[in-house]
Motif scaffolding. Structure first.
Motif, PDB file in Angstrom:
ATOM      1  N   PHE A 143       0.969  -1.117   0.086  1.00  0.00           N
ATOM      2  CA  PHE A 143      -0.124  -0.136  -0.195  1.00  0.00           C
ATOM      3  C   PHE A 143       1.015   1.284   0.189  1.00  0.00           C
ATOM      4  CE2 PHE A 143      -3.353  -3.141   0.930  1.00  0.00           C
ATOM      5  CZ  PHE A 143      -4.625  -2.273   0.624  1.00  0.00           C
ATOM      6  N   GLY A 144       2.104   1.225  -0.229  1.00  0.00           N
ATOM      7  CA  GLY A 144       3.173   2.322  -0.320  1.00  0.00           C
ATOM      8  C   GLY A 144       3.968   2.316   0.921  1.00  0.00           C
ATOM      9  N   LEU A 152      -0.490   7.461  -4.301  1.00  0.00           N
ATOM     10  CA  LEU A 152      -0.743   6.928  -5.685  1.00  0.00           C
ATOM     11  C   LEU A 152      -1.766   5.848  -5.232  1.00  0.00           C
ATOM     12  CD1 LEU A 152       0.137   6.138  -8.628  1.00  0.00           C
ATOM     13  CD2 LEU A 152       1.509   4.523  -7.690  1.00  0.00           C
ATOM     14  N   HIS A 153      -1.626   4.873  -4.309  1.00  0.00           N
ATOM     15  CA  HIS A 153      -2.588   3.543  -4.144  1.00  0.00           C
ATOM     16  C   HIS A 153      -3.968   4.212  -3.968  1.00  0.00           C
ATOM     17  CE1 HIS A 153      -0.059   0.347  -4.587  1.00  0.00           C
ATOM     18  NE2 HIS A 153       1.180   1.011  -3.642  1.00  0.00           N
ATOM     19  N   GLN A 190       5.039  -1.437  -6.614  1.00  0.00           N
ATOM     20  CA  GLN A 190       4.539  -2.802  -6.655  1.00  0.00           C
ATOM     21  C   GLN A 190       2.849  -2.984  -7.081  1.00  0.00           C
ATOM     22  OE1 GLN A 190       6.444  -4.305  -3.007  1.00  0.00           O
ATOM     23  NE2 GLN A 190       7.670  -5.499  -4.416  1.00  0.00           N
ATOM     24  N   ARG A 191       2.500  -2.010  -7.494  1.00  0.00           N
ATOM     25  CA  ARG A 191       0.780  -1.792  -7.549  1.00  0.00           C
ATOM     26  C   ARG A 191       0.464  -3.103  -8.612  1.00  0.00           C
ATOM     27  NH1 ARG A 191      -3.591   0.517  -5.856  1.00  0.00           N
ATOM     28  NH2 ARG A 191      -5.093   0.172  -7.238  1.00  0.00           N
ATOM     29  N   GLN A 193       1.771  -6.308  -8.546  1.00  0.00           N
ATOM     30  CA  GLN A 193       1.929  -7.518  -7.681  1.00  0.00           C
ATOM     31  C   GLN A 193       0.760  -7.267  -6.819  1.00  0.00           C
ATOM     32  OE1 GLN A 193       4.341  -5.352  -8.723  1.00  0.00           O
ATOM     33  NE2 GLN A 193       6.536  -6.318  -8.435  1.00  0.00           N
ATOM     34  N   ARG A 194       0.423  -6.348  -6.252  1.00  0.00           N
ATOM     35  CA  ARG A 194      -0.830  -6.117  -5.180  1.00  0.00           C
ATOM     36  C   ARG A 194      -1.832  -6.330  -6.004  1.00  0.00           C
ATOM     37  NH1 ARG A 194      -3.250  -0.570  -2.674  1.00  0.00           N
ATOM     38  NH2 ARG A 194      -5.405  -1.289  -2.925  1.00  0.00           N
ATOM     39  N   LYS A 195      -2.353  -6.152  -7.284  1.00  0.00           N
ATOM     40  CA  LYS A 195      -3.440  -6.439  -7.879  1.00  0.00           C
ATOM     41  C   LYS A 195      -3.658  -7.912  -8.018  1.00  0.00           C
ATOM     42  CE  LYS A 195      -6.146  -3.704  -8.833  1.00  0.00           C
ATOM     43  NZ  LYS A 195      -7.023  -3.348  -7.816  1.00  0.00           N
ATOM     44  N   ARG A 196      -2.593  -8.681  -8.434  1.00  0.00           N
ATOM     45  CA  ARG A 196      -2.629 -10.220  -8.332  1.00  0.00           C
ATOM     46  C   ARG A 196      -2.789 -10.572  -7.288  1.00  0.00           C
ATOM     47  NH1 ARG A 196       1.907  -9.385 -12.034  1.00  0.00           N
ATOM     48  NH2 ARG A 196       3.318  -9.679 -10.545  1.00  0.00           N
ATOM     49  N   LEU A 197      -2.379 -10.240  -5.825  1.00  0.00           N
ATOM     50  CA  LEU A 197      -2.675 -10.627  -4.730  1.00  0.00           C
ATOM     51  C   LEU A 197      -4.305 -10.588  -4.420  1.00  0.00           C
ATOM     52  CD1 LEU A 197       0.361  -9.863  -2.353  1.00  0.00           C
ATOM     53  CD2 LEU A 197      -0.682 -12.078  -2.821  1.00  0.00           C
ATOM     54  N   GLU A 198      -4.674  -9.223  -4.795  1.00  0.00           N
ATOM     55  CA  GLU A 198      -5.992  -9.027  -4.550  1.00  0.00           C
ATOM     56  C   GLU A 198      -6.888  -9.839  -5.364  1.00  0.00           C
ATOM     57  OE1 GLU A 198      -5.811  -4.170  -3.368  1.00  0.00           O
ATOM     58  OE2 GLU A 198      -5.960  -4.752  -5.421  1.00  0.00           O
ATOM     59  N   ALA A 199      -6.640  -9.960  -6.644  1.00  0.00           N
ATOM     60  CA  ALA A 199      -7.365 -11.139  -7.435  1.00  0.00           C
ATOM     61  C   ALA A 199      -7.457 -12.386  -6.688  1.00  0.00           C
ATOM     62  CB  ALA A 199      -6.963 -11.246  -8.708  1.00  0.00           C
TER      63      ALA A 199
END
Length: 215
Positions: A143-144, A152-153, A190-191, A193-199
């Motif tokens: 989350f930054g 940004l996040h 790492q936005r 990478q974060r979106k993959r974890l959230e998915a």
């Protein structure tokens, strides 16, 4: 009926300098949440002057609610409980009851022991430890780590359909530099990478609902 309950307890509410100011802030937050997430069984309502409670039918809504709570000013503990909502004749938080709500309060107490201040709980046959593991990986690491990355996040969470240029303009970059600067920040923060974890987390929430439904 099958449900997910969400409880938000303000951190340090006993030491809050003005209980009236806290109450007003919770009213604003509840209104914001109910506008953003209108398809509730029990809409967000204030309990005991320092917490919020809501109940939904769909498990996956819990993560967008978490994001909303993380991107606002009141610090607090977030508990998400899976189970049943049994008092179907009421939409009042003070009258609401069922195992989903009981598990939400259990999760809230667990959240008070975790750095993320967020936790899931549910029946023994639901592996909620998996969800808590995803959260431990996600927050706060993804989350930054700088003020700019955090900004940004928050903006990309709030305006998911905006282009890099539009996000950059909101961050105060000049028009000719906005897209490039945001692209650099996305890479460093790492936005992706974060979106993959959230998915993966959202897929797990969907699967949990299926498991609960077929029991």
């Amino acid at each position: 009926m099958q449900a997910v309950a969400l409880s938000f307890d303000v951190k340090g509410s006993r030491d809050y300098p003005s209980k009236e100011a806290l109450l007003q802030a919770l009213r604003v937050l509840a209104n914001d949440l109910n506008t953003a997430f209108p398809l509730s069984i029990v809409p967000f309502q204030i309990k005991s002057g320092d917490s919020l409670l809501a109940v939904f039918a769909d498990y996956p809504v819990s993560y967008p609610v978490i994001l909303h709570l993380l991107n606002q000013e009141l610090p607090g503990y977030i508990g998400i409980g899976f189970g049943q909502y049994e008092t179907i004749s009421t939409t009042r938080a003070e009258e609401a009851n069922g195992s989903a709500i009981i598990h939400a309060f259990e999760a809230q107490e667990l959240a008070k022991t975790l750095p993320s201040r967020i936790a899931f709980a549910g029946p023994p046959y639901l592996p909620t430890a998996l969800l808590n593991g995803y959260l431990e990986m996600l927050y706060p690491a993804y989350f930054g780590k700088t003020d700019r990355q955090i900004e940004l996040h928050r903006l990309m969470d709030r305006y998911p359909d905006d282009t890099y240029e539009e996000i950059g303009l909101k961050m105060g970059f000049k028009e000719q530099d906005a897209r490039v600067n945001v692209a650099k920040l996305v890479s460093r923060s790492q936005r992706k990478q974060r979106k993959r974890l959230e998915a993966a987390l959202n897929q797990a929430l969907e699967q949990f609902q299926v498991w609960e439904a077929i029991r």
